[in-house]
Structure formats: structure tokens, C-alpha cells
Design a protein around this motif. Structure first.
Motif, PDB file in Angstrom:
ATOM      1  N   PRO A 248    -103.999  30.187 -29.977  1.00 53.24           N
ATOM      2  CA  PRO A 248    -103.342  29.260 -29.030  1.00 53.24           C
ATOM      3  C   PRO A 248    -104.140  27.977 -28.810  1.00 53.24           C
ATOM      4  O   PRO A 248    -103.575  26.922 -28.512  1.00 53.24           O
TER       5      PRO A 248
ATOM      6  N   ILE B 195    -103.017  24.671 -30.495  1.00 52.22           N
ATOM      7  CA  ILE B 195    -102.051  23.748 -29.856  1.00 52.22           C
ATOM      8  C   ILE B 195    -102.762  22.878 -28.810  1.00 52.22           C
ATOM      9  O   ILE B 195    -102.465  21.681 -28.692  1.00 52.22           O
ATOM     10  N   ASP B 196    -103.705  23.496 -28.104  1.00 51.75           N
ATOM     11  CA  ASP B 196    -104.478  22.697 -27.135  1.00 51.75           C
ATOM     12  C   ASP B 196    -105.105  21.501 -27.847  1.00 51.75           C
ATOM     13  O   ASP B 196    -105.060  20.369 -27.357  1.00 51.75           O
TER      14      ASP B 196
ATOM     15  N   ARG C 299    -104.140  20.256 -30.725  1.00 51.24           N
ATOM     16  CA  ARG C 299    -103.084  19.383 -31.262  1.00 51.24           C
ATOM     17  C   ARG C 299    -102.591  18.389 -30.205  1.00 51.24           C
ATOM     18  O   ARG C 299    -102.250  17.239 -30.518  1.00 51.24           O
TER      19      ARG C 299
ATOM     20  N   GLU D  80     -95.695  30.749 -28.333  1.00 44.64           N
ATOM     21  CA  GLU D  80     -96.470  29.769 -29.103  1.00 44.64           C
ATOM     22  C   GLU D  80     -95.554  28.896 -29.966  1.00 44.64           C
ATOM     23  O   GLU D  80     -95.811  27.714 -30.140  1.00 44.64           O
TER      24      GLU D  80
ATOM     25  N   ARG E 161     -94.326  26.310 -27.728  1.00 45.79           N
ATOM     26  CA  ARG E 161     -95.363  25.307 -27.461  1.00 45.79           C
ATOM     27  C   ARG E 161     -95.486  24.347 -28.637  1.00 45.79           C
ATOM     28  O   ARG E 161     -95.623  23.136 -28.470  1.00 45.79           O
TER      29      ARG E 161
END
Lengths: 287, 287
Positions: A209, A212-213, A215, B279, B282
Motif C-alpha cells: 500500500p 500508492i502513498d 505515487r 487498493e 486507491r
């Protein structure tokens, strides 16, 4: 072999005042005309250079076995998540003899590592004489994620660029030759690759996860890369920005960079440190 | 795939009361009829198993990345000088992803290593979880050269066999799976290989006058190997005696042993430790 590798390597060099947004991530218009234009031709070229790569590596290794101060290579791989660092290791470093390769992937620092200067853990994993070292991430994380996530004060961050330049200068003086590579992908290509990782259960392990942070901080990372490359690029330890949206292209570029470096630092086969005629006679006596 | 690998692996196993002089070093009469009979066919088979080897290795690696207690492999290579240990690493381990391989060549112990128990340095170099470790020489040197050159008292030597059996039992309990391989060459084949090393300047670095000293003790070494194999062979950590006069045959044997072990210890792809649907959402939001 044709002369394109020299042109290619020159084109990969980060120019002064690099702007990443102006660097192609695919089909670059500066791509040499006589270089492979597609995956199949690139594959053929990789097969062609496998033998010279292997021979040059064996010479380094041979020199170190005989106790000479043999040169080493240090391939430093940086890039956003999914930029293909692992694929480079598998497909390019996989062309070399495992005896001569030392690979290390740097993760978030351990408690012990954090208790030391940021270059301490890097020094610990430097390749031995005659080896080809590979860093999957490196000391550059300490001016990339550290900058984006404000893990250090501006003053500390600022001092690190100078420390890195000095450190890499010392590496070259120690006969360790860095090849600094940024695998440059587009945000769109990262989307495709992350989507694939989420779609395929056999790729889930590659996803986190946190990807994505990061990204969501894409522009900040691009800026941090730009600053890092501009402040640490120099003739002794130059940066190469490799277009990485097409995997075949990125792998070919890194293979050519590796071949070029190995050719530049090549050493002759070590001289025998024994009396060859006398040893032949000893061997005959055991027949 | 045909059923020959099972037969091959069974045939490679050291039998109780092994006598090395009765084991073939080339063209063994027990070689399975459906196994490759020449270099070219062996090469084809190696290409065939490259993909399954790579897939199985990636599963181990994946499990370890997600913090599971993934199994590891430890390939222990022993054999007289020129028996082809280096070639096995280059050609068999070279088939795997360098990220998942940890190679270590044990030399004469350093002062620090000698100041510890003989298993201390071995423990230090055990492969991490999910890795394929390769030992080029190992703790067996402490009952081979140590026995032949009388580097330890008979009592100390004697105690080491038991210590090795216990140590390897613990390895398996830790989920580290040893593949013990003796590369078995003939004295005549060693002559040819040493002569080649003396004839070719690009091979001089592989030669050391000590090789002839050891060759003069050939029978003593064969005996030391026989005792070591007989005293440390067991179901948990079995020995394999690989006919090694023909390089293609030895490499094929070790590749099959590796494939067999990886198949036996294989693990499923790790389950996602995140909410896949969440996800995906997201990721879409970043498009």
C-alpha cells in the motif's frame, strides 16, 4: 561491433541542469539509428555481448584471486516503484557468473543502521575486489525519500549531497567504479504496472500500500531525483537516466553501460606467480 | 516431464558403506535410459527446466519478502581441485535470479575464524530465508583437509562428524534444506584439467602449486571423503556422489537435484496482506 554504444552511453548521461520532465521515458528521439529498435533485436544484441561480459568479469575475478588490487564495479540502481530494478538484476546481472556478483537490496534502515551515519551501511556492502556489486536502492534514498518525507532537517539533507560526492570520489580512488542509473518511468506506465500487480495473485507480494502513498507524491519524488542527480553528477561518478517504460530498452541500456565500464577498467590475465615449467614437470611426475 | 529425474536422484545417493573406487566418474552404467545421453541433449534439458527453476525460486523469495518463514536451500559443493565446483556455480546457479542466490567460497580459515569453533564461520554464511545458498567448500573441509594434513587430533576429528550431523539436523529444523554434493572425478581427469591450466596463460590464475601437493595425497583424500560421506550421510541430509569427469553430466545432475529440492519445499504464492479491492480503488483515484 558497431559504434553505437558510445553514442548511446553519451545520450544516457544526465546533462547539466537536468529536467526529468524533458527526458523521454520511451522511444527517445536521440536513440542511435544503428542500435536495436525493438525487443527481438535487443535480445539478439544481449546474446552477442553475453560472452564479452562474462570474459571481462572473469579477468577481474582472476586478478582478485591472485591478490592483486583488482578494480570493482558498483551498479547503483535507483527508480520509482515498478521502474524495473529487480528485472535489471535478473536479466542483466543474471548474465554474469554468480561467483563474481554481490547484490544488496537496501530497505528502510534497521535500528543499528540508523544509529550510524547514513553511509555506514553503504560501506559495509561495498563489493570486494574484482567483484561486480549491485545496489538495489542505495545512499540516494537518504536524499530522496528522506527529502520527500522530511526525515531529516534541510541542513542535514543539504550536507548529504556533498558527502555523497566525496564518498563516491573516494570509491573511485579505491578502484571501485560506480555506474549510477536512474530508471526513468512515466506516471502512466507506473499505473499499468501497479494495476498488473493488483490483478495477478502471483504478483501481490510485489505490491505494498505504501506504493500508492509514494505515487501520490510523484512530483515531489521527481523533484527530489532532479536535485539529487544535478547535485551529485560529475565526471568521476556520472549519472545515467535510462528510459524505462520499455523493459527491453532499459535492460539493453544497463547491459551496455556495464559492458562499457568493464571494458574501460579491464585488466590483463594475471602473470603466473609460480614457475610454469617446473610445475609441468611436477605434474608429469604424478601421472 | 518424464520420470527419469527420480531415478537419477536415487542413483546419485551415496549408498551405505560407500566405496568411492567403485563409483563411476563417467558414463555410469546406472544412468537412466530416458535421461540425456550427451552434451547437446543435456543442454536442451537445462533450457527446459530453466523456467520451472526460476518460478520455484521466485515463490521462495516472495514468501520471504512477505515476512513468512520461507524455506531456504543450501547447496554444499565438495570435490577435489578441478572437479568443477566453479563451473556448477556459473552454469547451474547462473540459471537463477541473482537476487535470490547467496554464494560463499570458503578458503583457509582466517585468524578470527580459527579462534572459533569450526561451525562458527559456516553459521555466519547460512542463506537468508527464501534464498538459495551455495557453499563452494564448507564445514567438510574440517574433516577432509584437516584429516589428511592432521590439522586436528584424532579425537577432535572424530567428534566433528557427530557435530556436523547434529548441525545439519538443526538446519533442516530451521527450514534450511541442504543438498550435499561430492563432485567425483578420476585422477586421470584431474591430470588433464591441471595440464590445461598450466598450458593456458588465461588459466594460470586457477592453478596453485598446492594443487600438486594435494594430488600427491590423492588416496588419502579419497579415504577422507569416504569416511566423511559414510559418517554424515542420513535421510535428513543425504549425500550425492555426482560423476564429474564429464562437465555436462555433472551440471545436469546438480540442476536436477536443485529442481527436485525446490519442488519438494515449494510454497504457495503469499496471500495479499492488504485489501486488494480497496487498493485497486486507491490506484484508480491516482489516474
Amino acid at each position: 561491433m558497431s559504434s553505437y554504444p558510445a553514442n548511446l552511453i553519451e545520450a544516457l548521461r544526465a546533462e547539466p541542469g537536468l529536467k526529468l520532465s524533458e527526458r523521454a521515458t520511451q522511444n527517445p528521439d536521440w536513440w542511435p539509428k544503428d542500435a536495436p529498435q525493438d525487443k527481438k533485436t535487443a535480445q539478439k544484441r544481449m546474446e552477442e555481448i553475453a560472452q564479452p561480459l562474462s570474459d571481462l568479469q572473469e579477468r577481474l575475478f582472476a586478478a582478485s584471486v591472485q591478490g592483486q588490487e583488482a578494480p570493482s564495479v558498483l551498479l547503483i540502481l535507483q527508480g520509482m516503484d515498478t521502474s524495473g530494478k529487480g528485472g535489471i538484476v535478473r536479466h542483466v546481472l543474471g548474465m554474469l557468473d554468480p561467483q563474481g556478483v554481490e547484490h544488496h537490496a537496501f530497505k528502510a534502515p534497521t535500528a543499528e543502521e540508523s544509529a550510524h551515519d547514513f553511509l555506514w551501511r553503504i560501506t559495509k556492502h561495498l563489493p570486494g575486489r574484482g567483484k561486480v556489486g549491485v545496489f538495489d536502492r542505495s545512499h540516494y534514498e537518504d536524499v530522496l525519500i528522506a527529502r520527500v518525507k522530511e526525515l531529516a532537517s534541510p541542513e542535514v539533507l543539504d550536507s548529504r549531497y556533498t558527502k555523497i560526492v566525496d564518498f563516491e570520489k573516494q570509491l573511485v580512488e579505491q578502484n571501485i567504479h560506480p555506474i549510477k542509473v536512474m530508471l526513468h518511468i512515466s506516471k502512466d506506465e507506473q499505473y499499468e504496472r501497479l494495476a498488473e500487480r493488483l490483478d495477478r495473485p502471483d504478483k501481490h507480494w510485489k505490491y505494498s500500500p505504501g506504493d500508492i502513498d509514494d505515487r501520490l507524491l510523484w512530483e515531489d519524488y521527481q523533484q527530489a531525483y532532479e536535485i539529487a542527480v544535478n547535485r551529485t553528477d560529475n565526471k568521476t561518478a556520472p549519472w545515467h537516466v535510462v528510459p524505462a517504460d520499455q523493459k527491453w530498452r532499459a535492460r539493453l541500456c544497463v547491459a551496455e553501460l556495464l559492458l562499457d565500464t568493464l571494458q574501460r577498467i579491464t585488466v590483463p590475465w594475471p602473470e603466473a606467480d609460480f614457475d610454469v615449467a617446473a610445475e609441468k614437470a611436477r605434474l608429469e611426475a604424478t601421472k
